[in-house]
Design a protein around this motif. Structure first.
Motif, PDB file in Angstrom:
ATOM      1  N   UNK A  94       0.753  -1.077  -0.072  1.00 18.26           N
ATOM      2  CA  UNK A  94      -0.132   0.135   0.013  1.00 18.26           C
ATOM      3  C   UNK A  94       0.795   1.370  -0.025  1.00 18.26           C
ATOM      4  N   UNK A  95       1.956   1.228   0.933  1.00 17.92           N
ATOM      5  CA  UNK A  95       2.770   2.508   0.865  1.00 17.92           C
ATOM      6  C   UNK A  95       3.485   2.628  -0.501  1.00 17.92           C
ATOM      7  N   UNK A  96       3.918   1.685  -1.084  1.00 15.44           N
ATOM      8  CA  UNK A  96       4.620   1.507  -2.465  1.00 15.44           C
ATOM      9  C   UNK A  96       3.608   2.343  -3.344  1.00 15.44           C
ATOM     10  N   UNK A  97       2.419   1.648  -3.419  1.00 15.54           N
ATOM     11  CA  UNK A  97       1.532   2.101  -4.271  1.00 15.54           C
ATOM     12  C   UNK A  97       1.108   3.571  -4.239  1.00 15.54           C
ATOM     13  N   UNK A  98       0.808   4.123  -3.025  1.00 13.41           N
ATOM     14  CA  UNK A  98       0.587   5.432  -2.517  1.00 13.41           C
ATOM     15  C   UNK A  98       1.855   6.506  -3.168  1.00 13.41           C
ATOM     16  N   UNK A  99       3.187   5.943  -3.070  1.00 14.29           N
ATOM     17  CA  UNK A  99       4.272   6.655  -3.384  1.00 14.29           C
ATOM     18  C   UNK A  99       4.098   6.643  -4.965  1.00 14.29           C
ATOM     19  N   UNK A 107       3.542   9.537   8.190  1.00  7.65           N
ATOM     20  CA  UNK A 107       3.445  10.464   7.128  1.00  7.65           C
ATOM     21  C   UNK A 107       4.570  10.219   6.196  1.00  7.65           C
ATOM     22  N   UNK A 108       4.496  10.828   5.249  1.00  9.51           N
ATOM     23  CA  UNK A 108       6.042  10.436   4.161  1.00  9.51           C
ATOM     24  C   UNK A 108       6.605  11.858   4.210  1.00  9.51           C
ATOM     25  N   UNK A 109       8.031  11.518   4.516  1.00  8.66           N
ATOM     26  CA  UNK A 109       9.008  12.431   4.812  1.00  8.66           C
ATOM     27  C   UNK A 109      10.088  12.312   3.715  1.00  8.66           C
ATOM     28  N   UNK A 110      10.716  13.413   3.413  1.00  5.81           N
ATOM     29  CA  UNK A 110      12.102  13.366   2.684  1.00  5.81           C
ATOM     30  C   UNK A 110      13.219  13.729   3.349  1.00  5.81           C
ATOM     31  N   UNK A 111      12.987  13.885   4.822  1.00  4.35           N
ATOM     32  CA  UNK A 111      14.036  14.130   5.504  1.00  4.35           C
ATOM     33  C   UNK A 111      14.834  12.885   6.311  1.00  4.35           C
TER      34      UNK A 111
END
Length: 118
Positions: free
Chosen positions: A23-28, A55-59
């Motif tokens: 599910x996470x991979x699909x959302x990304x 939540x999604x984070x890029x840090x």
């Protein structure tokens, strides 16, 4: 930053089920972003004292613990790590409920709404 690419054990690290990782991979993929990770944190709040945040984070922050589940990267900050050791994140999609769930052996109890724990 540590990277755990081994199969997590139930007593030492967070676990993401195959369904949740999918599910996470699909959302990304929907977002068209391959630079984001799923950040899982524990924050003060809710009726029982502590609340989960996903939540999604890029840090990448100092002290983060990083865990890889296939192509999905899960990050836990150093303050949340002890609260989440042994926790399993899953994704449910039923007529009654849809969303991510966390089964946490460290939680002594939760509120009636299930949104927070202690």
């Amino acid at each position: 930053m540590s990277i755990d690419t081994t199969t997590p054990t139930a007593t030492s690290t967070i676990k993401l089920t195959d369904i949740a990782a999918g599910k996470v991979a699909a959302l990304l993929a929907q977002e068209g972003r391959d630079d984001l990770a799923l950040r899982v944190a524990v924050q003060p709040g809710g009726c029982s004292g502590l609340r989960y945040q996903l939540y999604f984070d890029d840090r990448d922050m100092d002290g983060d613990s990083t865990h890889l589940f296939g192509t999905v990267k899960v990050i836990v900050d150093k303050m949340s790590d002890p609260y989440l050791a042994g926790a399993t994140i899953d994704f449910v999609d039923t007529i009654e409920k849809q969303g991510f769930t966390i089964d946490n052996p460290n939680a002594g109890g939760s509120c009636a709404c299930g949104d927070s724990f202690h």
